[in-house]
Design a protein around this motif. Sequence first.
Motif, mmCIF file in Angstrom:
data_model
loop_
_atom_site.group_PDB
_atom_site.id
_atom_site.type_symbol
_atom_site.label_atom_id
_atom_site.label_comp_id
_atom_site.label_asym_id
_atom_site.label_seq_id
_atom_site.Cartn_x
_atom_site.Cartn_y
_atom_site.Cartn_z
ATOM 1 N N CYS A 20 62.034 95.919 33.536
ATOM 2 C CA CYS A 20 63.267 96.305 34.228
ATOM 3 C C CYS A 20 64.464 95.940 33.351
ATOM 4 O O CYS A 20 64.490 94.863 32.740
ATOM 5 N N LEU A 21 65.451 96.819 33.312
ATOM 6 C CA LEU A 21 66.593 96.600 32.426
ATOM 7 C C LEU A 21 67.700 95.804 33.090
ATOM 8 O O LEU A 21 68.060 96.042 34.247
ATOM 9 N N LEU A 22 68.218 94.843 32.331
ATOM 10 C CA LEU A 22 69.398 94.072 32.722
ATOM 11 C C LEU A 22 70.527 94.415 31.769
ATOM 12 O O LEU A 22 70.289 94.858 30.641
ATOM 13 N N TYR A 23 71.759 94.161 32.203
ATOM 14 C CA TYR A 23 72.922 94.475 31.384
ATOM 15 C C TYR A 23 73.815 93.252 31.248
ATOM 16 O O TYR A 23 74.066 92.541 32.230
ATOM 17 N N ASP A 24 74.296 93.016 30.017
ATOM 18 C CA ASP A 24 75.196 91.888 29.797
ATOM 19 C C ASP A 24 76.636 92.321 30.044
ATOM 20 O O ASP A 24 76.905 93.451 30.465
ATOM 21 N N GLN A 58 80.843 95.123 44.760
ATOM 22 C CA GLN A 58 80.210 94.312 43.718
ATOM 23 C C GLN A 58 78.758 93.975 44.048
ATOM 24 O O GLN A 58 78.287 92.879 43.783
ATOM 25 N N GLY A 59 78.061 94.947 44.610
ATOM 26 C CA GLY A 59 76.649 94.763 44.932
ATOM 27 C C GLY A 59 76.361 95.115 46.388
ATOM 28 O O GLY A 59 77.272 95.280 47.200
ATOM 29 N N PRO A 72 71.978 96.377 38.260
ATOM 30 C CA PRO A 72 72.692 97.259 39.192
ATOM 31 C C PRO A 72 71.777 98.182 39.991
ATOM 32 O O PRO A 72 72.140 98.608 41.090
ATOM 33 N N ALA A 73 70.612 98.485 39.467
ATOM 34 C CA ALA A 73 69.653 99.326 40.196
ATOM 35 C C ALA A 73 68.816 98.503 41.170
ATOM 36 O O ALA A 73 68.008 99.060 41.918
ATOM 37 N N ARG A 74 68.972 97.185 41.156
ATOM 38 C CA ARG A 74 68.196 96.245 41.980
ATOM 39 C C ARG A 74 66.695 96.435 41.762
ATOM 40 O O ARG A 74 65.880 96.228 42.655
ATOM 41 N N CYS A 75 66.328 96.779 40.550
ATOM 42 C CA CYS A 75 64.920 96.996 40.202
ATOM 43 C C CYS A 75 64.098 95.733 40.434
ATOM 44 O O CYS A 75 63.052 95.771 41.083
ATOM 45 N N ILE A 76 64.568 94.607 39.919
ATOM 46 C CA ILE A 76 63.823 93.351 40.049
ATOM 47 C C ILE A 76 63.844 92.867 41.490
ATOM 48 O O ILE A 76 62.816 92.440 42.035
ATOM 49 N N TYR A 77 65.006 92.921 42.115
ATOM 50 C CA TYR A 77 65.132 92.503 43.518
ATOM 51 C C TYR A 77 64.109 93.240 44.387
ATOM 52 O O TYR A 77 63.414 92.634 45.221
#
Length: 225
Positions: free
Chosen positions: A34-38, A168-169, A118-123
């Motif tokens: 899953c992608l995260l962004y800095d 913001q989420g 932002p896609a809440r993939c991990i969540y």
Amino acid sequence: MAETVSPVTRQVTKEDQETWTPSIDIRIEDVEDCLLYDRHGVSIPFKKLYQDRKSVIIFVRNFLCYSCKEYVEDLSKIPREALEDADIRLVVIGQSAYTHIESFCSLTGYPYDMYVDPARCIYQKLGMKREETFTDSAHPSPHVKSGLLMGQMKSIWRAMTSPLFDLQGDLHQQGGAIIAGPGSRVHFAHFDTNRLDHMPINWLLQLAGVQQTLDFSDKPNIIHV
């Protein structure tokens, strides 16, 4: 008016640890790509955070959440040398756009790694909760100083005065904490049931191997144990 919660200064004891929510079994392999962004919008796979060293990874609800703000403010008090001595990485993950990272770090004084999903993939894939559940036996976060009414008023004011007005989420998404690495080994995981269900920071650090205890009552004095 809701009662104001005074700062909690007691340290987490072994008895406290035994009565807290038990560790959750998760398959971290399901989310490693899953992608995260800095803060610059640069993406990395989630596994990059824990492949080469043990990491304490905190997932927050949203950057407007007053309880998340106060929890991250206490995370910012952890001395860098305490993490370095234990060879531990500390990471906070939110679920907003990456453009909010810089201002949230500035607001909380948080100096360590922060990313967004932002896609809440991990969540979603790990099954972190949506909506809140409160029970009489729940342990309130020892790091939240604001009462419910005042905290919500602060969150609304921040939303109204933000130059980038958005939520913001997902406001219903709950967070959690994972200790993982090196490799795909998960040492501990906890999923919050509500905005006050954070894992005490001292306990997380001790589980990760930090041999020091922090006092969050005023400033981060180190008590050697």
